[in-house]
Design a protein around this motif. Structure first.
Motif, PDB file in Angstrom:
ATOM      1  N   LEU A  99       3.029  -2.390  45.620  1.00  0.00           N
ATOM      2  CA  LEU A  99       4.155  -3.083  46.233  1.00  0.00           C
ATOM      3  C   LEU A  99       3.659  -4.066  47.293  1.00  0.00           C
ATOM      4  O   LEU A  99       4.069  -5.230  47.333  1.00  0.00           O
ATOM      5  CB  LEU A  99       5.123  -2.077  46.872  1.00  0.00           C
ATOM      6  CG  LEU A  99       6.025  -1.273  45.932  1.00  0.00           C
ATOM      7  CD1 LEU A  99       6.709  -0.143  46.696  1.00  0.00           C
ATOM      8  CD2 LEU A  99       7.068  -2.166  45.270  1.00  0.00           C
ATOM      9  N   GLY A 100       2.770  -3.608  48.148  1.00  0.00           N
ATOM     10  CA  GLY A 100       2.275  -4.446  49.238  1.00  0.00           C
ATOM     11  C   GLY A 100       1.382  -5.578  48.789  1.00  0.00           C
ATOM     12  O   GLY A 100       1.164  -6.537  49.530  1.00  0.00           O
ATOM     13  N   ASP A 101       0.865  -5.484  47.564  1.00  0.00           N
ATOM     14  CA  ASP A 101      -0.058  -6.502  47.068  1.00  0.00           C
ATOM     15  C   ASP A 101       0.652  -7.802  46.717  1.00  0.00           C
ATOM     16  O   ASP A 101       0.002  -8.824  46.544  1.00  0.00           O
ATOM     17  CB  ASP A 101      -0.803  -5.964  45.846  1.00  0.00           C
ATOM     18  CG  ASP A 101      -2.046  -6.765  45.529  1.00  0.00           C
ATOM     19  OD1 ASP A 101      -2.818  -7.053  46.458  1.00  0.00           O
ATOM     20  OD2 ASP A 101      -2.250  -7.118  44.352  1.00  0.00           O
ATOM     21  N   ASP A 102       1.947  -7.781  46.588  1.00  0.00           N
ATOM     22  CA  ASP A 102       2.725  -8.969  46.233  1.00  0.00           C
ATOM     23  C   ASP A 102       3.525  -9.403  47.452  1.00  0.00           C
ATOM     24  O   ASP A 102       4.458  -8.727  47.877  1.00  0.00           O
ATOM     25  CB  ASP A 102       3.660  -8.641  45.061  1.00  0.00           C
ATOM     26  CG  ASP A 102       4.338  -9.886  44.490  1.00  0.00           C
ATOM     27  OD1 ASP A 102       4.406 -10.905  45.196  1.00  0.00           O
ATOM     28  OD2 ASP A 102       4.805  -9.817  43.340  1.00  0.00           O
ATOM     29  N   GLN A 103       3.155 -10.554  48.034  1.00  0.00           N
ATOM     30  CA  GLN A 103       3.814 -11.032  49.254  1.00  0.00           C
ATOM     31  C   GLN A 103       5.297 -11.309  49.044  1.00  0.00           C
ATOM     32  O   GLN A 103       6.059 -11.388  50.008  1.00  0.00           O
ATOM     33  CB  GLN A 103       3.128 -12.313  49.740  1.00  0.00           C
ATOM     34  CG  GLN A 103       1.697 -12.113  50.195  1.00  0.00           C
ATOM     35  CD  GLN A 103       1.600 -11.425  51.535  1.00  0.00           C
ATOM     36  OE1 GLN A 103       2.466 -11.587  52.379  1.00  0.00           O
ATOM     37  NE2 GLN A 103       0.552 -10.655  51.754  1.00  0.00           N
ATOM     38  N   ARG A 104       5.727 -11.457  47.791  1.00  0.00           N
ATOM     39  CA  ARG A 104       7.150 -11.701  47.525  1.00  0.00           C
ATOM     40  C   ARG A 104       7.963 -10.416  47.613  1.00  0.00           C
ATOM     41  O   ARG A 104       9.190 -10.447  47.632  1.00  0.00           O
ATOM     42  CB  ARG A 104       7.315 -12.347  46.149  1.00  0.00           C
ATOM     43  CG  ARG A 104       6.679 -13.730  46.050  1.00  0.00           C
ATOM     44  CD  ARG A 104       6.542 -14.176  44.621  1.00  0.00           C
ATOM     45  NE  ARG A 104       5.645 -13.306  43.866  1.00  0.00           N
ATOM     46  CZ  ARG A 104       5.318 -13.501  42.593  1.00  0.00           C
ATOM     47  NH1 ARG A 104       5.821 -14.530  41.941  1.00  0.00           N
ATOM     48  NH2 ARG A 104       4.490 -12.673  41.978  1.00  0.00           N
ATOM     49  N   ILE A 105       7.265  -9.282  47.649  1.00  0.00           N
ATOM     50  CA  ILE A 105       7.945  -7.990  47.753  1.00  0.00           C
ATOM     51  C   ILE A 105       8.079  -7.563  49.205  1.00  0.00           C
ATOM     52  O   ILE A 105       9.127  -7.116  49.654  1.00  0.00           O
ATOM     53  CB  ILE A 105       7.184  -6.922  46.935  1.00  0.00           C
ATOM     54  CG1 ILE A 105       7.255  -7.267  45.440  1.00  0.00           C
ATOM     55  CG2 ILE A 105       7.742  -5.521  47.191  1.00  0.00           C
ATOM     56  CD1 ILE A 105       6.435  -6.356  44.551  1.00  0.00           C
ATOM     57  N   THR A 106       6.987  -7.699  49.947  1.00  0.00           N
ATOM     58  CA  THR A 106       7.045  -7.387  51.384  1.00  0.00           C
ATOM     59  C   THR A 106       5.916  -8.102  52.093  1.00  0.00           C
ATOM     60  O   THR A 106       4.890  -8.431  51.491  1.00  0.00           O
ATOM     61  CB  THR A 106       6.991  -5.867  51.635  1.00  0.00           C
ATOM     62  OG1 THR A 106       7.438  -5.589  52.959  1.00  0.00           O
ATOM     63  CG2 THR A 106       5.599  -5.303  51.426  1.00  0.00           C
ATOM     64  N   ASN A 107       6.094  -8.376  53.359  1.00  0.00           N
ATOM     65  CA  ASN A 107       5.129  -9.130  54.135  1.00  0.00           C
ATOM     66  C   ASN A 107       4.037  -8.227  54.704  1.00  0.00           C
ATOM     67  O   ASN A 107       4.125  -7.001  54.651  1.00  0.00           O
ATOM     68  CB  ASN A 107       5.833  -9.868  55.271  1.00  0.00           C
ATOM     69  CG  ASN A 107       6.927  -9.039  55.911  1.00  0.00           C
ATOM     70  OD1 ASN A 107       8.100  -9.285  55.694  1.00  0.00           O
ATOM     71  ND2 ASN A 107       6.537  -8.040  56.683  1.00  0.00           N
ATOM     72  N   THR A 108       3.008  -8.844  55.238  1.00  0.00           N
ATOM     73  CA  THR A 108       1.901  -8.100  55.816  1.00  0.00           C
ATOM     74  C   THR A 108       2.396  -7.165  56.921  1.00  0.00           C
ATOM     75  O   THR A 108       3.079  -7.588  57.847  1.00  0.00           O
ATOM     76  CB  THR A 108       0.857  -9.065  56.407  1.00  0.00           C
ATOM     77  OG1 THR A 108       0.369  -9.908  55.356  1.00  0.00           O
ATOM     78  CG2 THR A 108      -0.299  -8.294  57.028  1.00  0.00           C
ATOM     79  N   GLY A 109       2.043  -5.907  56.794  1.00  0.00           N
ATOM     80  CA  GLY A 109       2.429  -4.918  57.802  1.00  0.00           C
ATOM     81  C   GLY A 109       3.866  -4.463  57.701  1.00  0.00           C
ATOM     82  O   GLY A 109       4.289  -3.582  58.442  1.00  0.00           O
ATOM     83  N   GLY A 110       4.646  -5.066  56.785  1.00  0.00           N
ATOM     84  CA  GLY A 110       6.065  -4.757  56.705  1.00  0.00           C
ATOM     85  C   GLY A 110       6.384  -3.766  55.603  1.00  0.00           C
ATOM     86  O   GLY A 110       5.604  -3.557  54.680  1.00  0.00           O
ATOM     87  N   GLY A 111       7.556  -3.190  55.697  1.00  0.00           N
ATOM     88  CA  GLY A 111       8.030  -2.273  54.671  1.00  0.00           C
ATOM     89  C   GLY A 111       7.556  -0.851  54.890  1.00  0.00           C
ATOM     90  O   GLY A 111       6.568  -0.588  55.580  1.00  0.00           O
ATOM     91  N   ASN A 112       8.309   0.074  54.313  1.00  0.00           N
ATOM     92  CA  ASN A 112       7.960   1.501  54.371  1.00  0.00           C
ATOM     93  C   ASN A 112       8.197   2.117  53.001  1.00  0.00           C
ATOM     94  O   ASN A 112       9.123   1.735  52.294  1.00  0.00           O
ATOM     95  CB  ASN A 112       8.830   2.265  55.379  1.00  0.00           C
ATOM     96  CG  ASN A 112       8.746   1.680  56.773  1.00  0.00           C
ATOM     97  OD1 ASN A 112       9.572   0.861  57.125  1.00  0.00           O
ATOM     98  ND2 ASN A 112       7.777   2.088  57.550  1.00  0.00           N
ATOM     99  N   THR A 113       7.391   3.069  52.656  1.00  0.00           N
ATOM    100  CA  THR A 113       7.586   3.859  51.440  1.00  0.00           C
ATOM    101  C   THR A 113       7.500   5.328  51.816  1.00  0.00           C
ATOM    102  O   THR A 113       6.887   5.690  52.833  1.00  0.00           O
ATOM    103  CB  THR A 113       6.509   3.546  50.391  1.00  0.00           C
ATOM    104  OG1 THR A 113       5.223   3.695  51.006  1.00  0.00           O
ATOM    105  CG2 THR A 113       6.648   2.141  49.847  1.00  0.00           C
ATOM    106  N   SER A 114       8.100   6.179  50.992  1.00  0.00           N
ATOM    107  CA  SER A 114       8.026   7.613  51.274  1.00  0.00           C
ATOM    108  C   SER A 114       8.160   8.412  49.992  1.00  0.00           C
ATOM    109  O   SER A 114       8.620   7.911  48.962  1.00  0.00           O
ATOM    110  CB  SER A 114       9.133   8.026  52.257  1.00  0.00           C
ATOM    111  OG  SER A 114      10.411   7.938  51.635  1.00  0.00           O
ATOM    112  N   ALA A 115       7.749   9.653  50.088  1.00  0.00           N
ATOM    113  CA  ALA A 115       7.919  10.614  48.999  1.00  0.00           C
ATOM    114  C   ALA A 115       8.098  12.000  49.612  1.00  0.00           C
ATOM    115  O   ALA A 115       7.403  12.355  50.576  1.00  0.00           O
ATOM    116  CB  ALA A 115       6.714  10.596  48.063  1.00  0.00           C
TER     117      ALA A 115
END
Length: 729
Positions: A35-51
């Motif tokens: 997810l983080g590898d694509d800048q169109r999905i989220t910006n550097t340092g941004g976003g959260n994921t969880s499980a």
């Protein structure tokens, strides 16, 4: 199920085989990274994921449900297990019993902040990673997997004036609109209620912020994240205004050479303006995407509205500085005037914004200079405490521009109210995060140009300055040698990575430059390259020099004098005077170090041209110290014979010297063995009886630019092991 061909606006990267056999945390890391590898999905340092996963409690040995969620700080693209917090789900849910609602802003802020202090009590297995403020957004959603992304296309919807209606129109009942509020415990509770009230919903649009979505399967959650982004992007694409994006073009862009020429002249001046509180490092973006915005009719209006997503303005400040310079009719002097007036007004406006919005317990006002400057015809300049930060600042404003483009295409862009923006920017929790940042290295905000960095003293000096955090320009007559040194430093301190599709410069903490210091045009071109990479210069260290023994290279004595004085004297003069143009434009303290030699003070047979040129270089140091004062300190480094790693000591010269001094050697000896024998011979002539190395010289060069000798100028510092013949008389 989705496949790669189903997506146009994002990259579909899921690989079932790669995930097979992974533990829950490993599978979460996999999802996060792609997810983080694509800048169109989220910006550097941004976003959260969880499980949410079942783990074995180390205390009881029983199965417990644990939330793995990206912790405070870090970046999804590069995240590893240590970047994720782990918390007992039952303890997190139990925190709801001690939370109370509050409508009053100050009280609500306090209880939200207090709840963050409770998260450590729910930590599973002594995990040291601090929990993010977004933890409740993941914990209270009753699904096993949650993604909270910041894609430009969805933020464009979230930052539109009619966000609620657009959410319904684009996503139907899949995503539920929620009004703006800061992330925290209360927002987590609202998402919990949404899941209860809308059991068929797959996520929520967070007004002004982004999107959060959920699923009970790892891959399904990933697929859903991409489907949401793709749907928003396609809707924007259908409504794109083409040439009339941002109201159409107002100014024409300058061609690349003219842009570079303007930037080379203006950037040092602008760097001085924005570095009034602390020195800044710059990043330039001048590709067609940013120029389309900067040159547009609507750019002044949209720039003044500021950014919407909190992730954006924490980096870019609430808004950029836009200067209404006409690149077709106005002069560079007019641009400088506009920049000076603009920065002054920006600082005043920022202070007014702080005073208007501050609370009794707000942190002190931070630097008031703009982080982003927009110049029609030229592009964007972003500023930060180092190259990495300025590059990310550029990336974030690039995201903000795309958000504005999307919002204007489908509706009307709406930024956050100033008070809400302030309460994010000066949040006590954000301040606490800043206070936890490690102390900056001594040269972290400095751009250090080392000329002669291809080997020997210069290479050691480049490494010594880089160790202290400097942005190092490795300059040398031999381009390949300069590049080799820069590559070695990059391998140690990080790769400079540009942001795909943006034109943001990709240089990191070290770059290479070719230069001939006897040629003023070459020196100016080298400095222009440095300016475009970093915004200016701070320290210049010249270690380049030439030694010509009688008869060497088939030169006459007259030719040897010409070359020796051209390199060892005039070269330092050209470098110093060209650098001074930049220092004067910046108005920031600088330092110049010229490498001379103890031979300048000790007469010797067989080095007439070299010794006299170095004596002249000693006086050049004193003259430049007078000429460049009070802004620039100029000092000289006078080594004794440094054999190791020096191009002045090729094998034939070493053998000639060993023969001259009757030092035993064998023709079969390696170059290093021969150099060691000569170095040890020279060492015995000193008071310290120790060989003199490039590292010894580099330490002195670093000392002279470190600020520790800020009251020393016009001096020659000898690093010679103690040659009494060179003592000051």
């Amino acid at each position: 199920m989705p496949s790669k061909k189903d997506f146009i606006h994002v990259d579909y990267s899921w690989d079932d085989a790669a995930v097979e056999g992974m533990s829950p945390i490993e599978a979460l890391i996999y999802r996060s990274n792609i997810l983080g590898d694509d800048q169109r999905i989220t910006n550097t340092g941004g976003g959260n994921t969880s499980a949410k996963a079942i783990e074995i409690d180390p205390l009881t040995g029983k199965e417990v449900e644990v939330l793995w969620v990206k912790g405070s700080g870090g970046d999804l693209r590069t995240s590893k297990p240590e970047n994720f917090s782990s918390l007992y789900m039952d303890k997190l849910v139990a925190l709801q019993d001690i939370y109370y609602s509050a409508d009053e802003v100050g009280v609500k802020t306090q209880i939200e902040d207090d709840m963050v202090g409770m998260y450590p009590h729910a930590t599973f297995n002594l995990n040291p990673r601090p929990s993010s403020i977004d933890t409740p957004l993941h914990a209270f959603v009753p699904y096993k997997h949650v993604d909270h992304m910041h894609p430009n296309s969805v933020i464009a919807v979230a930052a539109s004036k009619n966000c609620k209606e657009l959410t319904k129109k684009i996503f139907g009942d899949e995503l539920i609109w929620t009004e703006w509020q800061r992330p925290g415990f209360d927002l987590g509770l609202k998402l919990q209620s949404i899941c209860k009230d809308y059991p068929e919903a797959k996520g929520a649009i967070l007004a002004g912020h982004g999107v959060i979505n959920w699923a009970n399967d790892n891959k399904e959650c990933y697929d859903l994240s991409l489907e949401i982004i793709e749907k928003a992007a396609r809707y924007i694409e259908e409504h794109d205004k083409g040439e009339m994006t941002f109201g159409g073009q107002k100014y024409a862009k300058l061609d690349q050479d003219k842009r570079n020429a303007v930037l080379a002249e203006v950037l040092p001046y602008l760097r001085g303006l924005v570095s009034g509180e602390k020195k800044m490092i710059g990043t330039v973006q001048d590709d067609d995407t940013i120029l389309r915005f900067v040159n547009s009719v609507d750019a002044p209006r949209l720039a003044d509205l500021g950014t919407s997503c909190p992730d954006h303005f924490l980096r870019t400040k609430i808004k950029p500085l836009y200067v209404a310079w006409n690149p077709e009719t106005d002069s560079i002097d007019q641009l400088k005037t506009l920049l000076a007036e603009g920065v002054e007004q920006y600082k005043a406006d920022y202070s007014e914004y702080y005073e208007k919005c501050k609370h009794d317990n707000s942190p002190a006002q931070r630097a008031s200079s703009p982080s982003v400057c927009l110049i029609p015809g030229v592009g964007m300049v972003a500023w930060g405490k180092n190259k990495s930060e300025s590059r990310v600042t550029a990336e974030f404003y690039n995201c903000a521009v795309e958000v504005m483009r999307g919002a204007e295409a489908i509706d009307e862009y709406a930024a956050l109210p100033q008070q809400e923006a302030f309460d994010i920017e000066y949040w006590l929790l954000e301040e606490a995060k800043l206070q936890r940042m490690p102390k900056e290295a001594p040269l972290a905000r400095d751009i250090v140009v080392v000329i002669g960095a291809g080997d020997g003293i210069g290479k050691e000096t480049a490494f010594r300055c880089a160790k202290e955090g400097a942005h190092v320009v490795c300059a040398d007559l031999r381009a390949e040698a300069a590049q080799a040194t820069a590559d070695e430093l990059t391998a140690i301190y990080g790769q400079g990575i540009g942001v795909a599709g943006t034109g943001i410069s990709g240089c990191g903490p070290a770059i290479a430059a070719e230069v001939n210091i006897t040629d003023r045009d070459s020196v100016k071109a080298m400095f222009d390259k440095v300016i475009l990479a970093y915004g200016g210069i701070d320290k210049v260290i010249v270690t380049a020099g030439v030694f010509l023994a009688p008869g060497q290279a088939g030169m006459s004595n007259d030719q040897q004098f010409d070359v020796s004085f051209a390199v060892n004297v005039k070269g330092g003069y050209i470098v110093g005077t060209e650098a001074n143009e930049i220092w004067q434009a910046q108005g920031l303290k600088g330092a110049l170090v010229l490498t001379t030699s103890v031979n300048a003070a000790v007469s010797k047979k067989g080095s007439l041209a070299y010794d006299t040129s170095k004596a002249a270089a000693n006086h050049l140091v004193r003259e430049l110290a007078v000429e460049l004062s009070p802004l620039v300190n100029v000092n000289g480094l006078a080594p004794a014979t440094v054999v190791k790693g020096s191009t002045m000591f090729p094998r034939d010269r070493v053998i000639a010297s060993l023969t001259k001094y009757d030092v035993a050697f064998a023709q079969s000896d390696s170059d290093d063995e021969l150099r060691d024998k000569l170095a040890n011979f020279y060492a015995q002539r000193t008071l310290t009886k120790a060989p003199i190395t490039p590292a010894d010289q580099a330490e002195a060069a670093y000392l002279m630019v470190s600020g520790q000798l800020s009251k020393t100028t016009g001096q020659i510092i000898s690093v010679d092991g103690g040659l009494h013949e060179a003592f000051l008389r």
